[in-house]
Design a protein around this motif. Structure first.
Motif, PDB file in Angstrom:
ATOM      1  N   GLY A  10       0.548   4.385   1.988  1.00 58.59           N
ATOM      2  CA  GLY A  10       0.947   5.065   3.193  1.00 58.59           C
ATOM      3  C   GLY A  10       2.270   4.872   3.865  1.00 58.59           C
ATOM      4  N   GLN A  11       2.272   4.143   5.011  1.00 58.01           N
ATOM      5  CA  GLN A  11       3.662   4.059   5.878  1.00 58.01           C
ATOM      6  C   GLN A  11       4.538   3.037   5.067  1.00 58.01           C
ATOM      7  OE1 GLN A  11       2.630   3.202   9.901  1.00 58.01           O
ATOM      8  NE2 GLN A  11       1.480   1.423   9.474  1.00 58.01           N
ATOM      9  N   GLY A  12       3.718   2.051   4.541  1.00 60.30           N
ATOM     10  CA  GLY A  12       4.495   0.807   4.026  1.00 60.30           C
ATOM     11  C   GLY A  12       4.917  -0.306   4.671  1.00 60.30           C
ATOM     12  N   SER A  13       4.623  -0.721   5.950  1.00 59.95           N
ATOM     13  CA  SER A  13       4.813  -1.574   6.870  1.00 59.95           C
ATOM     14  C   SER A  13       4.786  -2.949   6.215  1.00 59.95           C
ATOM     15  CB  SER A  13       4.626  -1.256   8.386  1.00 59.95           C
ATOM     16  OG  SER A  13       3.103  -1.935   8.333  1.00 59.95           O
ATOM     17  N   ASN A  14       3.740  -2.891   5.741  1.00 55.32           N
ATOM     18  CA  ASN A  14       3.570  -4.478   5.053  1.00 55.32           C
ATOM     19  C   ASN A  14       4.487  -4.596   3.884  1.00 55.32           C
ATOM     20  OD1 ASN A  14       1.095  -6.269   5.930  1.00 55.32           O
ATOM     21  ND2 ASN A  14       0.192  -4.334   5.899  1.00 55.32           N
ATOM     22  N   ALA A  87      -0.459  -3.389  -0.912  1.00 57.55           N
ATOM     23  CA  ALA A  87       0.002  -3.513   0.578  1.00 57.55           C
ATOM     24  C   ALA A  87      -0.466  -1.794   1.150  1.00 57.55           C
ATOM     25  CB  ALA A  87       1.262  -3.704   0.425  1.00 57.55           C
ATOM     26  N   GLY A  88      -1.759  -1.861   1.657  1.00 56.74           N
ATOM     27  CA  GLY A  88      -2.277  -0.695   2.260  1.00 56.74           C
ATOM     28  C   GLY A  88      -2.290   0.248   1.063  1.00 56.74           C
ATOM     29  N   MET A  90      -4.843   2.323  -1.438  1.00 56.10           N
ATOM     30  CA  MET A  90      -6.184   2.786  -0.726  1.00 56.10           C
ATOM     31  C   MET A  90      -6.863   3.447  -1.927  1.00 56.10           C
ATOM     32  SD  MET A  90      -5.676   2.132   2.286  1.00 56.10           S
ATOM     33  CE  MET A  90      -7.155   2.802   3.034  1.00 56.10           C
ATOM     34  N   ILE A 108      -3.891  -7.466   0.812  1.00 62.08           N
ATOM     35  CA  ILE A 108      -4.291  -7.531   2.384  1.00 62.08           C
ATOM     36  C   ILE A 108      -5.207  -6.631   2.917  1.00 62.08           C
ATOM     37  CG2 ILE A 108      -2.273  -6.228   3.427  1.00 62.08           C
ATOM     38  CD1 ILE A 108      -2.184  -8.741   5.428  1.00 62.08           C
ATOM     39  N   HIS A 109      -6.328  -6.876   3.440  1.00 66.82           N
ATOM     40  CA  HIS A 109      -7.402  -6.470   4.084  1.00 66.82           C
ATOM     41  C   HIS A 109      -7.316  -6.326   5.361  1.00 66.82           C
ATOM     42  CE1 HIS A 109     -11.009  -3.956   3.934  1.00 66.82           C
ATOM     43  NE2 HIS A 109     -11.772  -5.191   4.764  1.00 66.82           N
ATOM     44  N   PRO A 110      -7.625  -5.255   6.507  1.00 65.53           N
ATOM     45  CA  PRO A 110      -7.570  -5.627   7.778  1.00 65.53           C
ATOM     46  C   PRO A 110      -8.899  -5.971   8.411  1.00 65.53           C
ATOM     47  CG  PRO A 110      -7.544  -3.303   7.151  1.00 65.53           C
ATOM     48  CD  PRO A 110      -7.476  -4.065   6.188  1.00 65.53           C
ATOM     49  N   LEU A 171      -2.482  -5.330  12.825  1.00 59.11           N
ATOM     50  CA  LEU A 171      -1.099  -4.836  11.902  1.00 59.11           C
ATOM     51  C   LEU A 171      -0.216  -5.933  12.052  1.00 59.11           C
ATOM     52  CD1 LEU A 171      -0.448  -2.965   9.470  1.00 59.11           C
ATOM     53  CD2 LEU A 171       0.471  -1.505  11.178  1.00 59.11           C
ATOM     54  N   GLU A 174      -0.713  -9.037  10.334  1.00 62.29           N
ATOM     55  CA  GLU A 174      -0.552  -8.749   8.795  1.00 62.29           C
ATOM     56  C   GLU A 174       0.973  -9.058   8.378  1.00 62.29           C
ATOM     57  OE1 GLU A 174      -2.354  -5.136   7.107  1.00 62.29           O
ATOM     58  OE2 GLU A 174      -3.660  -4.827   8.793  1.00 62.29           O
TER      59      GLU A 174
HETATM   60  C1  GRF Z   1      -3.057  -2.209   6.749  1.00 60.96           C
HETATM   61  O1  GRF Z   1      -3.718  -2.245   7.774  1.00 60.96           O
HETATM   62  C2  GRF Z   1      -3.469  -2.671   5.506  1.00 60.96           C
HETATM   63  O2  GRF Z   1      -4.157  -3.864   5.680  1.00 60.96           O
HETATM   64  C3  GRF Z   1      -4.515  -1.519   5.039  1.00 60.96           C
HETATM   65  O3  GRF Z   1      -3.860  -0.366   5.561  1.00 60.96           O
HETATM   66  C4  GRF Z   1      -2.922  -0.498   6.393  1.00 60.96           C
HETATM   67  C5  GRF Z   1      -1.505  -0.078   5.726  1.00 60.96           C
HETATM   68  O4  GRF Z   1      -0.355  -0.407   6.292  1.00 60.96           O
HETATM   69  N1  GRF Z   1      -5.217  -1.659   3.945  1.00 60.96           N
HETATM   70  P1  GRF Z   1       0.822  -0.183   5.783  1.00 60.96           P
HETATM   71  O5  GRF Z   1       1.005   0.850   4.832  1.00 60.96           O
HETATM   72  O6  GRF Z   1       1.320  -1.715   5.286  1.00 60.96           O
HETATM   73  O7  GRF Z   1       1.888  -0.011   6.832  1.00 60.96           O
END
Ligand code: GRF
Length: 218
Positions: A10-14, A87-88, A90, A108-110, A171, A174
């Protein structure tokens, strides 16, 4: 130099937080590639902006989970990683994929595992009336969202929260705990004993954010 491959959907913020921390804190490591299973993941542009090579392995192009995981592993292995970071990302991974990277793959799990493995963690925490929510960095084992816990962060659930406001608060933490955990890993500061992870310098394996602000008086 440890070689790190980050997997995103996804957006890849982690992922962005990891790349920044790696460079800023001069870890003995480098993020050598970002791999996405979605061709339009926002994180791909972020990675390119940071001059990190990107690869797409689109899961929709594969007939089975096994075939996708084999192609994914082949793409990852080209970069000879010491560490693979989810990192996100899915996708549920096959046991063969998990075994291949055993001891060198983190996620990482939210949620505050073992509570709420799987999806919709924030909605489920709200429905359960939890007063704390959070996130967990853990080693990846073949059971979904299980595996040795490296670090956890807790944030308060506030009156009026919905899944989006709570998710945004989680987040933020995270982005603090994932780089911290990976830094420990690349510097060899973690030990795993019977599934329990110890930070060898005694650094806190938890973070509690903003837990003391009192409820607004009525
Ligand atoms: C984060 O909350 C991560 O823990 C979850 O999906 C989200 C991904 O966010 N599995 P990002 O892509 O890292 O912004």
């Amino acid at each position: 130099m440890k070689r790190i491959v980050v997997l995103i959907s996804g957006q890849g913020s982690n992922m962005e937080a990891l790349v920044h921390a790696c460079r800023r804190e001069r870890w003995p490591a480098q993020v050598v590639a970002v791999v996405s299973n979605r061709p339009h993941a926002g994180g791909l542009a972020l990675a390119e902006g940071m001059k990190v090579p990107t690869v797409v392995v689109d899961h929709q192009q594969f007939a089975s989970r096994e075939a996708f995981d084999m192609a994914l592993a082949a793409a990852i292995d080209k970069y000879l990683p010491d560490l693979v970071l989810l990192a996100g990302f899915m996708r549920v991974l096959t046991p063969a994929f998990v075994q291949r990277y055993e001891g060198r793959m983190l996620n990482i799990h939210p949620s505050l595992l073992p509570a709420f493995p799987g999806l919709h963690t924030h909605r489920r925490a709200l429905e359960a009336g939890c007063k704390f929510a959070g996130a967990t960095v853990h080693g990846v084992s073949s059971e979904l969202d299980h595996g040795p816990i490296v670090i956890q962060a807790a944030v308060p659930v506030r009156p009026g929260d919905d899944a989006a406001t709570l998710g945004a608060r989680v987040l933020e933490v995270e982005h603090l705990i994932y780089p911290r955990a990976v830094q420990w890993w690349v510097r060899g500061r973690l030990r795993v004993d019977h599934g329990v992870v110890t930070q060898l310098d005694g650094e806190a394996q938890w973070l509690v954010r903003d837990s003391v602000r009192p409820a607004t008086p009525t």
